[in-house]
Design a protein around this motif. Structure first.
Motif, PDB file in Angstrom:
ATOM      1  N   GLY A  62       0.800  -1.233   0.000  1.00  0.00           N
ATOM      2  CA  GLY A  62       0.000   0.000   0.000  1.00  0.00           C
ATOM      3  C   GLY A  62       0.828   1.275   0.000  1.00  0.00           C
ATOM      4  N   SER A  63       2.021   1.223   0.564  1.00  0.00           N
ATOM      5  CA  SER A  63       2.864   2.431   0.625  1.00  0.00           C
ATOM      6  C   SER A  63       3.124   2.973  -0.783  1.00  0.00           C
ATOM      7  N   MET A  66       0.360   5.117  -1.642  1.00  0.00           N
ATOM      8  CA  MET A  66       0.390   6.348  -0.814  1.00  0.00           C
ATOM      9  C   MET A  66       1.293   7.370  -1.512  1.00  0.00           C
ATOM     10  N   PHE A  86       1.043   5.462  10.842  1.00  0.00           N
ATOM     11  CA  PHE A  86       0.849   5.370   9.391  1.00  0.00           C
ATOM     12  C   PHE A  86       0.439   6.700   8.790  1.00  0.00           C
ATOM     13  N   LYS A  89       3.504   8.542   8.514  1.00  0.00           N
ATOM     14  CA  LYS A  89       4.307   8.076   7.376  1.00  0.00           C
ATOM     15  C   LYS A  89       3.855   8.768   6.082  1.00  0.00           C
ATOM     16  N   THR A 132      -6.332   8.976   7.045  1.00  0.00           N
ATOM     17  CA  THR A 132      -6.146   7.547   7.293  1.00  0.00           C
ATOM     18  C   THR A 132      -7.440   7.036   7.914  1.00  0.00           C
ATOM     19  N   ASP A 162      -6.504   6.531   2.988  1.00  0.00           N
ATOM     20  CA  ASP A 162      -5.785   5.282   3.225  1.00  0.00           C
ATOM     21  C   ASP A 162      -6.775   4.318   3.891  1.00  0.00           C
ATOM     22  N   SER A 165      -6.190  -0.709   6.388  1.00  0.00           N
ATOM     23  CA  SER A 165      -6.672  -1.713   7.354  1.00  0.00           C
ATOM     24  C   SER A 165      -8.184  -1.648   7.549  1.00  0.00           C
ATOM     25  N   SER A 185      -4.129  -2.143   0.922  1.00  0.00           N
ATOM     26  CA  SER A 185      -3.164  -3.239   0.734  1.00  0.00           C
ATOM     27  C   SER A 185      -3.911  -4.561   0.775  1.00  0.00           C
ATOM     28  N   LYS A 188      -4.523  -7.253   4.685  1.00  0.00           N
ATOM     29  CA  LYS A 188      -5.257  -6.942   5.925  1.00  0.00           C
ATOM     30  C   LYS A 188      -6.701  -7.448   5.800  1.00  0.00           C
TER      31      LYS A 188
HETATM   32  C1  LIG Z   1      -3.155   2.262   8.021  1.00  0.00           C
HETATM   33  C2  LIG Z   1      -1.961   1.794   7.252  1.00  0.00           C
HETATM   34  N1  LIG Z   1      -1.507   2.531   6.247  1.00  0.00           N
HETATM   35  C3  LIG Z   1      -0.461   2.164   5.519  1.00  0.00           C
HETATM   36  C4  LIG Z   1       0.211   0.995   5.789  1.00  0.00           C
HETATM   37  C5  LIG Z   1       1.362   0.598   4.941  1.00  0.00           C
HETATM   38  O1  LIG Z   1       0.933  -0.440   4.110  1.00  0.00           O
HETATM   39  P1  LIG Z   1       1.948  -1.453   3.425  1.00  0.00           P
HETATM   40  O2  LIG Z   1       2.717  -2.115   4.533  1.00  0.00           O
HETATM   41  O3  LIG Z   1       1.026  -2.378   2.682  1.00  0.00           O
HETATM   42  O4  LIG Z   1       2.808  -0.651   2.541  1.00  0.00           O
HETATM   43  C6  LIG Z   1      -0.202   0.183   6.840  1.00  0.00           C
HETATM   44  C7  LIG Z   1       0.509  -1.062   7.158  1.00  0.00           C
HETATM   45  O5  LIG Z   1       0.301  -1.693   8.176  1.00  0.00           O
HETATM   46  C8  LIG Z   1      -1.329   0.586   7.592  1.00  0.00           C
HETATM   47  O6  LIG Z   1      -1.784  -0.165   8.590  1.00  0.00           O
END
Ligand SMILES: Cc1ncc(COP(=O)(O)O)c(C=O)c1O
Length: 368
Positions: A62-63, A66, A86, A89, A132, A162, A165, A185, A188
Motif C-alpha cells: 500500500g505504501s 500512498m 501510518f 508516514k 487515514t 488510506d 486496514s 493493501s 489486511k
Molecule cells: C493504516 C496503514 N496505512 C499504511 C500501511 C502501509 O501499508 P503497506 O505495509 O502495505 O505498505 C499500513 C501497514 O500496516 C497501515 O496499517
C-alpha cells in the motif's frame, strides 16, 4: 516449522482456496486470458470499494499507492491529518516527494475531527487532504464521512483516503464520500497474502495528474489508466496475486459486504468486551474504535513479550504492541499497549479460541 494462526494486524490468515489460486501455472500478461482475469478482478473490486471509478492494481504494498497519490495529484501543497504511525508516514512520504505539507495533528489514540480540517483548509492552497481511515497503530477509526463533507466545500482540494486496514472489513463508501484516491493493501481485511495494493482513482484525480510533472514512471496513474482500459498493466503484474484477488473478492461478495462489515463489528465488540472484562482499557478515543483492530492499554502491567511468546507456544501469532507507540508512551510515563487484530475471514469462533488461549496465558502469568 508449525503454522502460527495470525491475530496480528496484517498479514492475516489466508483461506486455503485463495492460497491454491496462487499456485496455478502462469499465463502471459499480454494475452486475452490475462485481460479476462484482470477485468474480472477490477470489476469485483469496484463493488467492494463501492465505486464506479477506475480501480488500479499495483505489484507493491500500500505504501506505493500512498506515494502515487502524492506524486500524481499534489501540485504544491498537501494537508496531512496525523493520529499515529501510518498517518505520520504519509506526511513523511509527501515531504520526501518535495511537497509543502500542512498538518492537523492529534495525540495518538485520538481521532481527527472535521472542525480541525475545516480550520486548516481556511489557510487556502491545499491541493489535497490525506486521511487515514483506520489508524492501525492506535485502533482509531477516523470519521471520514464527516471530514469528506468539509472537503466537499473546496472543489479544488482532492480527498485521499488510506483504507489499508479498513477495506474489506469496514465500509469504504468511495463514490458517495467523493474520495478521489482511495488505496488499500492486500494483506489486511481483504484477507490476501501481502504483495499487491489497490486504488480507486476519480476522474478529478486523473485530470489533476495531466497537469503534473514528475509523476515518475512506475506509479504514473495515467500510464496505469491507459493500460487498464486494455485490461492490462503497463509492466509485468503479479499474476498469482491477481488470481488470488479475483477468488477472494468473489468470496467477499458471496459473503455479502454488509454481512462482512457486521461480522467485523461483532468481532470488535467481542475483543473490546474481553479487554474491559479483564480490567484493561481501550486505547482508542471512545466512539472512534476500529472494527478491524483493537488497541488495548496494558493497565495490568502484563509482560507483553512474555505473553506473546507463551501465545506462540500455543500456536498463535499475536502483537506485543506497536514499537513506536509504546516507546512514546514509555517516554511519557504512560502504560504501553498491545493489539488484537480481527480482520479478514476470521470467525467469532476463531477469536474466542484465541481469547481462551490468552485467558490461560494470563492466568499462568498470574495477572488476571
Ligand atoms: C493504516 C496503514 N496505512 C499504511 C500501511 C502501509 O501499508 P503497506 O505495509 O502495505 O505498505 C499500513 C501497514 O500496516 C497501515 O496499517
Amino acid at each position: 516449522m508449525g503454522h502460527s494462526r495470525l491475530f496480528i494486524p496484517g498479514p492475516v490468515e489466508v483461506s486455503p482456496d485463495v492460497l491454491d489460486a496462487m499456485s496455478v501455472p502462469m499465463i502471459g500478461h499480454r494475452t486475452s486470458d490475462f485481460s479476462d482475469l484482470f477485468n474480472s478482478a477490477v470489476g469485483k473490486l469496484g463493488k467492494v470499494m463501492m465505486t464506479d471509478c477506475v480501480c488500479l492494481i499495483s505489484a507493491s504494498s500500500g505504501s506505493g499507492f500512498m506515494e502515487a497519490a502524492i506524486r500524481n495529484c499534489v501540485r504544491d501543497k498537501v494537508l496531512n491529518t496525523i493520529c499515529g504511525a501510518f498517518s505520520s508516514k504519509w506526511h513523511d512520504i509527501a515531504a520526501r516527494c518535495g511537497k509543502e505539507t500542512g498538518k492537523v495533528e492529534v495525540d495518538w489514540g485520538m481521532a481527527v475531527k472535521p472542525d480541525m480540517v475545516r480550520k486548516k483548509l481556511e489557510d487556502g492552497g491545499y491541493d489535497a487532504v490525506c486521511v487515514t481511515h483506520n489508524e492501525t497503530t492506535t485502533g482509531v477509526s477516523n470519521p471520514v464521512e464527516d471530514i469528506s463533507k468539509v472537503i466537499a466545500r473546496y472543489p479544488d482540494t482532492l480527498l485521499f483516503v488510506d483504507a489499508v486496514s479498513s477495506l474489506g472489513g469496514m465500509k469504504v463508501d468511495t463514490d458517495r464520500l467523493g474520495i478521489d484516491f482511495c488505496l488499500s493493501s492486500s494483506q489486511k481485511a481483504l484477507g490476501l497474502p501481502p504483495g499487491i495494493s489497490v486504488a480507486a482513482v476519480s476522474d478529478d484525480a486523473f485530470d489533476r495528474a495531466e497537469g503534473i510533472e514528475g509523476r515518475g514512471y512506475y506509479f504514473d496513474i495515467l500510464e496505469l489508466k491507459k493500460m487498464h482500459a486494455k485490461g492490462m498493466t503497463p509492466y509485468t503484474p503479479s499474476i498469482s496475486h491477481i488470481k488470488a484477488l479475483d477468488v477472494q473478492l468473489g468470496r467477499i461478495l458471496s459473503e455479502g459486504i454488509e454481512n462482512r462489515f457486521f461480522r467485523h463489528a461483532r468481532l470488535a465488540d467481542i475483543s473490546r468486551k474481553w479487554a474491559i472484562g479483564k480490567g484493561f482499557e481501550i486505547f482508542a478515543e471512545k466512539g472512534y474504535e476500529s472494527d478491524t483492530v483493537t488497541c488495548i492499554t496494558n493497565t495490568l502491567g502484563v509482560d507483553l513479550k512474555k505473553m506473546q511468546s507463551m501465545m506462540a507456544e500455543r500456536g498463535y501469532g499475536m502483537d506485543a504492541g506497536y514499537r513506536k507507540l509504546n516507546d512514546k508512551l514509555v517516554a511519557e510515563g504512560k502504560p504501553t499497549t498491545f493489539r488484537i487484530a480481527h480482520m479478514g475471514d476470521m470467525t467469532a469462533d476463531d477469536l474466542r479460541d484465541f481469547l481462551d488461549a490468552l485467558d490461560e496465558v494470563l492466568a499462568k502469568m498470574e495477572v488476571a
